[in-house]
Scaffold this motif. Sequence first.
Motif, short mmCIF file in Angstrom:
data_model
loop_
_atom_site.label_atom_id
_atom_site.label_comp_id
_atom_site.label_asym_id
_atom_site.label_seq_id
_atom_site.Cartn_x
_atom_site.Cartn_y
_atom_site.Cartn_z
N GLU A 29 0.80 -1.23 0.00
CA GLU A 29 0.00 0.00 0.00
C GLU A 29 0.84 1.28 0.00
N SER A 30 2.12 1.16 -0.12
CA SER A 30 3.02 2.32 -0.13
C SER A 30 2.74 3.22 -1.33
N ASP A 31 2.88 4.51 -1.12
CA ASP A 31 2.73 5.46 -2.22
C ASP A 31 3.78 5.23 -3.30
N LEU A 32 4.97 4.82 -2.90
CA LEU A 32 6.03 4.54 -3.87
C LEU A 32 5.65 3.35 -4.75
N VAL A 33 5.05 2.35 -4.15
CA VAL A 33 4.61 1.17 -4.90
C VAL A 33 3.50 1.57 -5.87
N LYS A 34 2.56 2.34 -5.38
CA LYS A 34 1.45 2.78 -6.23
C LYS A 34 1.94 3.64 -7.39
N GLU A 35 2.95 4.45 -7.13
CA GLU A 35 3.52 5.29 -8.19
C GLU A 35 4.12 4.44 -9.30
N GLN A 36 4.88 3.40 -8.93
CA GLN A 36 5.48 2.53 -9.94
C GLN A 36 4.42 1.73 -10.69
N GLN A 37 3.37 1.33 -9.99
CA GLN A 37 2.27 0.61 -10.65
C GLN A 37 1.60 1.52 -11.68
N ALA A 38 1.40 2.78 -11.33
CA ALA A 38 0.78 3.73 -12.26
C ALA A 38 1.67 3.94 -13.49
N ILE A 39 2.97 4.02 -13.27
CA ILE A 39 3.91 4.17 -14.39
C ILE A 39 3.84 2.94 -15.28
N TYR A 40 3.83 1.76 -14.66
CA TYR A 40 3.73 0.52 -15.43
C TYR A 40 2.45 0.51 -16.28
N GLU A 41 1.32 0.84 -15.68
CA GLU A 41 0.05 0.80 -16.39
C GLU A 41 0.04 1.77 -17.57
N LYS A 42 0.59 2.95 -17.37
CA LYS A 42 0.68 3.94 -18.44
C LYS A 42 1.58 3.43 -19.57
N ASN A 43 2.76 2.92 -19.19
CA ASN A 43 3.70 2.39 -20.19
C ASN A 43 3.11 1.20 -20.94
N HIS A 44 2.39 0.37 -20.22
CA HIS A 44 1.85 -0.85 -20.83
C HIS A 44 0.90 -0.52 -21.98
N ILE A 45 0.06 0.47 -21.78
CA ILE A 45 -0.88 0.87 -22.83
C ILE A 45 -0.10 1.32 -24.08
N VAL A 46 0.92 2.12 -23.86
CA VAL A 46 1.74 2.60 -24.99
C VAL A 46 2.49 1.43 -25.63
N ASN A 47 3.07 0.56 -24.80
CA ASN A 47 3.84 -0.57 -25.31
C ASN A 47 2.98 -1.53 -26.11
N GLU A 48 1.77 -1.77 -25.65
CA GLU A 48 0.87 -2.65 -26.38
C GLU A 48 0.59 -2.10 -27.77
N ARG A 49 0.37 -0.80 -27.86
CA ARG A 49 0.13 -0.14 -29.15
C ARG A 49 1.37 -0.27 -30.04
N LYS A 50 2.56 -0.05 -29.46
CA LYS A 50 3.80 -0.15 -30.23
C LYS A 50 4.00 -1.55 -30.78
N VAL A 51 3.77 -2.56 -29.94
CA VAL A 51 3.95 -3.95 -30.38
C VAL A 51 2.95 -4.29 -31.48
N LYS A 52 1.72 -3.86 -31.32
CA LYS A 52 0.72 -4.11 -32.36
C LYS A 52 1.15 -3.46 -33.67
N ASN A 53 1.65 -2.23 -33.62
CA ASN A 53 2.11 -1.54 -34.83
C ASN A 53 3.27 -2.27 -35.48
N ILE A 54 4.19 -2.77 -34.68
CA ILE A 54 5.32 -3.54 -35.22
C ILE A 54 4.80 -4.80 -35.91
N LEU A 55 3.89 -5.48 -35.26
CA LEU A 55 3.35 -6.70 -35.85
C LEU A 55 2.61 -6.39 -37.15
N ASP A 56 1.83 -5.34 -37.14
CA ASP A 56 1.08 -4.97 -38.34
C ASP A 56 2.01 -4.59 -39.49
#
Length: 92
Positions: A29-56
């Motif tokens: 429940e640490s704020d530091l943990v939550k911050e990294q989770q938020a960064i991961y979630e934001k990056n994941h959305i972008v990364n998923e789009r990038k991977v799909k574009n590469i595949l396409d």
Amino acid sequence: MIAVLDTIWKAEQRPITLRDSLMKIYGTESDLVKEQQAIYEKNHIVNERKVKNILDKYMDGLRKKWQVNVAIGRYAMLFNIQIMKFDYNTCQ
């Protein structure tokens, strides 16, 4: 292509690694943990789009097979990045 995949991999994995390390020290429940989770979630959305574009763009013949796995979520996407990175021809 390898540099792009490495960048995607790092953007996906670094926040996860930091988050997990911080969890061990400060708890889930640490704020530091939550911050990294938020960064991961934001990056994941972008990364998923990038991977799909590469595949396409570069792997049209395998697109349908890979696209199903990319849509599943982060672990399948990362698995596919590794497969692409090491130049395997098939995805199981």
